[in-house]
Design an enzyme around this catalytic site. Structure first.
Site, PDB file in Angstrom:
ATOM      1  N   GLY A  49     -12.556   3.399  38.214  1.00  0.00           N
ATOM      2  CA  GLY A  49     -13.490   4.181  37.709  1.00  0.00           C
ATOM      3  C   GLY A  49     -13.247   5.507  38.355  1.00  0.00           C
ATOM      4  N   GLU A  76     -10.587   5.713  29.087  1.00  0.00           N
ATOM      5  CA  GLU A  76     -10.528   7.120  28.545  1.00  0.00           C
ATOM      6  C   GLU A  76      -9.470   7.170  27.257  1.00  0.00           C
ATOM      7  OE1 GLU A  76     -12.903   8.962  29.524  1.00  0.00           O
ATOM      8  OE2 GLU A  76     -13.033   8.132  31.636  1.00  0.00           O
ATOM      9  N   LEU A 142     -17.218   1.809  39.042  1.00  0.00           N
ATOM     10  CA  LEU A 142     -16.926   1.680  37.372  1.00  0.00           C
ATOM     11  C   LEU A 142     -18.486   1.888  36.760  1.00  0.00           C
ATOM     12  CD1 LEU A 142     -14.383   0.652  36.594  1.00  0.00           C
ATOM     13  CD2 LEU A 142     -15.085  -1.232  35.753  1.00  0.00           C
ATOM     14  N   ALA A 143     -18.836   2.543  35.564  1.00  0.00           N
ATOM     15  CA  ALA A 143     -20.055   2.570  34.826  1.00  0.00           C
ATOM     16  C   ALA A 143     -19.666   2.479  33.443  1.00  0.00           C
ATOM     17  CB  ALA A 143     -20.859   3.823  35.209  1.00  0.00           C
ATOM     18  N   TYR A 238     -36.000   1.199  37.518  1.00  0.00           N
ATOM     19  CA  TYR A 238     -34.659   1.038  38.040  1.00  0.00           C
ATOM     20  C   TYR A 238     -34.464  -0.053  38.898  1.00  0.00           C
ATOM     21  CZ  TYR A 238     -29.918   2.154  39.099  1.00  0.00           C
ATOM     22  OH  TYR A 238     -28.522   2.053  39.439  1.00  0.00           O
TER      23      TYR A 238
HETATM   24  P1  NAD Z   1     -19.460   7.842  34.935  1.00  0.00           P
HETATM   25  O1  NAD Z   1     -19.652   7.245  33.881  1.00  0.00           O
HETATM   26  O2  NAD Z   1     -19.281   9.386  35.415  1.00  0.00           O
HETATM   27  O3  NAD Z   1     -17.979   7.078  35.436  1.00  0.00           O
HETATM   28  C1  NAD Z   1     -17.407   5.832  35.138  1.00  0.00           C
HETATM   29  C2  NAD Z   1     -15.991   5.566  35.305  1.00  0.00           C
HETATM   30  O4  NAD Z   1     -15.860   4.148  34.960  1.00  0.00           O
HETATM   31  C3  NAD Z   1     -15.139   6.430  34.722  1.00  0.00           C
HETATM   32  O5  NAD Z   1     -14.131   6.726  35.227  1.00  0.00           O
HETATM   33  C4  NAD Z   1     -14.754   5.688  33.295  1.00  0.00           C
HETATM   34  O6  NAD Z   1     -13.715   5.972  32.689  1.00  0.00           O
HETATM   35  C5  NAD Z   1     -14.641   4.324  34.117  1.00  0.00           C
HETATM   36  N1  NAD Z   1     -14.943   2.939  33.208  1.00  0.00           N
HETATM   37  C6  NAD Z   1     -15.866   2.411  32.545  1.00  0.00           C
HETATM   38  N2  NAD Z   1     -15.553   1.276  31.914  1.00  0.00           N
HETATM   39  C7  NAD Z   1     -14.162   1.022  32.189  1.00  0.00           C
HETATM   40  C8  NAD Z   1     -13.321   0.090  32.089  1.00  0.00           C
HETATM   41  N3  NAD Z   1     -13.687  -1.191  31.127  1.00  0.00           N
HETATM   42  N4  NAD Z   1     -12.182   0.068  32.634  1.00  0.00           N
HETATM   43  C9  NAD Z   1     -11.823   0.850  33.441  1.00  0.00           C
HETATM   44  N5  NAD Z   1     -12.609   2.036  33.940  1.00  0.00           N
HETATM   45  C10 NAD Z   1     -13.823   2.073  33.045  1.00  0.00           C
HETATM   46  O7  NAD Z   1     -20.537   6.989  35.934  1.00  0.00           O
HETATM   47  P2  NAD Z   1     -20.916   7.330  37.491  1.00  0.00           P
HETATM   48  O8  NAD Z   1     -22.195   7.901  37.356  1.00  0.00           O
HETATM   49  O9  NAD Z   1     -19.947   8.250  38.276  1.00  0.00           O
HETATM   50  O10 NAD Z   1     -21.379   6.115  38.231  1.00  0.00           O
HETATM   51  C11 NAD Z   1     -20.189   5.461  39.005  1.00  0.00           C
HETATM   52  C12 NAD Z   1     -21.192   4.371  39.853  1.00  0.00           C
HETATM   53  O11 NAD Z   1     -21.823   5.071  40.513  1.00  0.00           O
HETATM   54  C13 NAD Z   1     -21.716   3.441  39.339  1.00  0.00           C
HETATM   55  O12 NAD Z   1     -21.875   2.029  39.893  1.00  0.00           O
HETATM   56  C14 NAD Z   1     -23.138   4.067  39.324  1.00  0.00           C
HETATM   57  O13 NAD Z   1     -24.313   2.816  39.245  1.00  0.00           O
HETATM   58  C15 NAD Z   1     -23.098   4.330  40.764  1.00  0.00           C
HETATM   59  N6  NAD Z   1     -24.129   5.618  40.996  1.00  0.00           N
HETATM   60  C16 NAD Z   1     -24.459   6.495  40.310  1.00  0.00           C
HETATM   61  C17 NAD Z   1     -25.538   7.379  40.542  1.00  0.00           C
HETATM   62  C18 NAD Z   1     -25.941   8.570  39.608  1.00  0.00           C
HETATM   63  O14 NAD Z   1     -27.162   9.061  39.736  1.00  0.00           O
HETATM   64  N7  NAD Z   1     -25.195   8.863  38.682  1.00  0.00           N
HETATM   65  C19 NAD Z   1     -26.249   7.185  41.716  1.00  0.00           C
HETATM   66  C20 NAD Z   1     -25.931   6.012  42.485  1.00  0.00           C
HETATM   67  C21 NAD Z   1     -24.903   5.275  42.259  1.00  0.00           C
END
Ligand code: NAD
Length: 399
Positions: A49, A76, A142-143, A238
């Site tokens: 991710g 992507e 991953l998300a 949440y």
């Molecule tokens: P984002 O959507 O910006 O990034 C997600 C990533 O996952 C991307 O690189 C995407 O290409 C990849 N991805 C998705 N499906 C995929 C697949 N099938 N195969 C390969 N890659 C795949 O997400 P984010 O907000 O950076 O979140 C990342 C993590 O951080 C998550 O676990 C989220 O819960 C956690 N998090 C986010 C926050 C927030 O406020 N955004 C806070 C705390 C924790």
């Protein structure tokens, strides 16, 4: 035909992209890390991710702060037509790699489904044959809303819903710049299970098992999975909702992975990260309103962070520094600034007063939130100067 580089929104999803704006945004993040100096970190890192927000920020701090070679996995799409230029992460991978290679670092991108057996096999083969045989750190960031279980072929879709109750609260539609009374349904058992399948820790566990069995984890290797907890202000939708259930599954899997890694003195931990503006968080009901209030307070306190600031602090001062903060179950807690009782109390007071008249004014952190949201797709980027590129130029770029 000229390239279509306008920010377009559908609800809270930003559709248009500006590729050269993304290039500048990557440079801005690299510059931030460099302004903090270098730190001692492991040199062989795998990030699942890796193409946007937290995963990308992790990659940038470890490469440009810690001098690490990195493998990034993401899902992507590249450019197809003047009107469909692909996804931001496609360009983030490319421009990260360009910058890392310019400094003599290895930056390998795998673009495809991280949930598949094939991707795991390809990454392991690459580590064995071209990456020195071992990795020291694996980050799971991953998300997504969808996962196909490779064992059964069944596809699961996550639902962002409450559990055992419906939730009402203020929400925003970013496309219409509209403040409205939101309503969140209670999830069914099936929806809860599917969300845990998609956003829980199962795939992290499968990755770590596969990497360990293949012998590609170095002695003392670490692995982290990013989580979010929040507090009373967002608990109902949440922590107590479907996403919270998925995150609890990550906690459980961390323990199971730690057991597997015991024979190499490895470490598996959940890192509870702070609330930031990302593609994933903008579509969580009510969450943007929480951010508008929280950021305003944290900006006043001087503690507001973007993903790069947060991840840089995590690795520089906590994971490879001397100031880690753990909770009673061993999770790393860089979210402690967000959760300070005074900060939450002030945010609660402010959020209570947000309404249709003031949500998009200086009363909240609207400008900051929108700036960060637009940055995700290469718009409103600091220091960006318009650069003319053609579809052919973009199609010639390879991840
Ligand atoms: P984002 O959507 O910006 O990034 C997600 C990533 O996952 C991307 O690189 C995407 O290409 C990849 N991805 C998705 N499906 C995929 C697949 N099938 N195969 C390969 N890659 C795949 O997400 P984010 O907000 O950076 O979140 C990342 C993590 O951080 C998550 O676990 C989220 O819960 C956690 N998090 C986010 C926050 C927030 O406020 N955004 C806070 C705390 C924790």
């Amino acid at each position: 035909m000229a390239l279509d580089i306008q920010p377009k929104m559908r609800g809270n999803v930003l559709m248009g992209i500006n590729p050269m704006g993304l290039k500048q945004e990557i440079q801005n993040q690299i510059n931030y890390v460099k302004s903090q100096g270098t730190y001692e970190a492991p040199k062989r890192v795998l990030i699942l991710g890796a193409s946007s927000s937290y995963g990308l920020a992790t990659r940038i701090t470890l490469a440009f702060g810690g001098g690490a070679d990195t493998i990034g996995v993401s899902y992507e799409n590249g450019p197809r037509t003047e009107r469909n230029l692909g996804t931001p992460g496609w360009y983030n991978n490319i421009f990260f790699k360009e910058a890392a290679e310019a400094e003599g670092l290895v930056a390998k991108n795998f673009v495809g489904d991280a949930f598949s057996d094939e991707m795991k096999a390809n990454v392991i083969e690459y580590i064995q044959e071209e990456f020195g045989g071992k990795v020291d750190l694996v980050v799971y960031s991953l998300a997504t809303g969808r996962r196909t279980d490779p064992e059964t072929g069944e596809t699961y879709r996550s639902s962002i819903k409450a559990i055992g109750q419906t939730v009402e609260g203020p929400d925003i539609n970013l496309e219409k710049e509209e403040f409205y009374a939101g309503h969140l349904e209670a999830a069914s058992e099936e929806e809860i299970e599917a969300t845990v399948k998609v956003m829980g820790g199962e795939d992290w566990y499968i990755w770590m098992q596969a990497l360990h069995e293949a012998g590609v984890l170095a002695e003392g290797a670490k692995t982290f999975c990013y989580s979010y907890l929040g507090d009373n202000l967002n608990r109902s939708y949440y922590q107590d909702g479907t996403l919270g259930r998925a995150k609890a599954d990550c906690d459980a899997k961390a323990e199971m992975i730690a057991d597997i890694l015991a024979d190499i003195n490895g470490e598996a931990r959940v890192i509870v990260a702070t609330a930031v503006t990302t593609k994933a968080s903008a579509v969580i009901p009510f969450f943007p309103v929480y951010c508008l209030g929280l950021y305003k307070v944290m900006e006043e306190e001087g503690t507001h962070e973007t993903p790069i600031m947060h991840q840089d602090r995590i690795y520089r001062t906590m994971v490879y520094g001397d100031a880690p903060e753990y909770d009673e179950v061993g999770r790393l807690r860089p979210d402690s600034w967000e959760l300070r009782p005074e900060t939450q109390a002030k945010a609660e007071e402010l959020i209570r007063q947000i309404d249709a008249e003031n949500f998009n004014t200086d009363f909240t952190a609207w400008d900051t939130f929108m700036h960060e949201f637009l940055n995700l797709n290469g718009f409103d980027v600091d220091h960006y100067e318009h650069e003319e590129v053609t579809l052919e130029d973009l199609q010639a770029l390879e991840p």
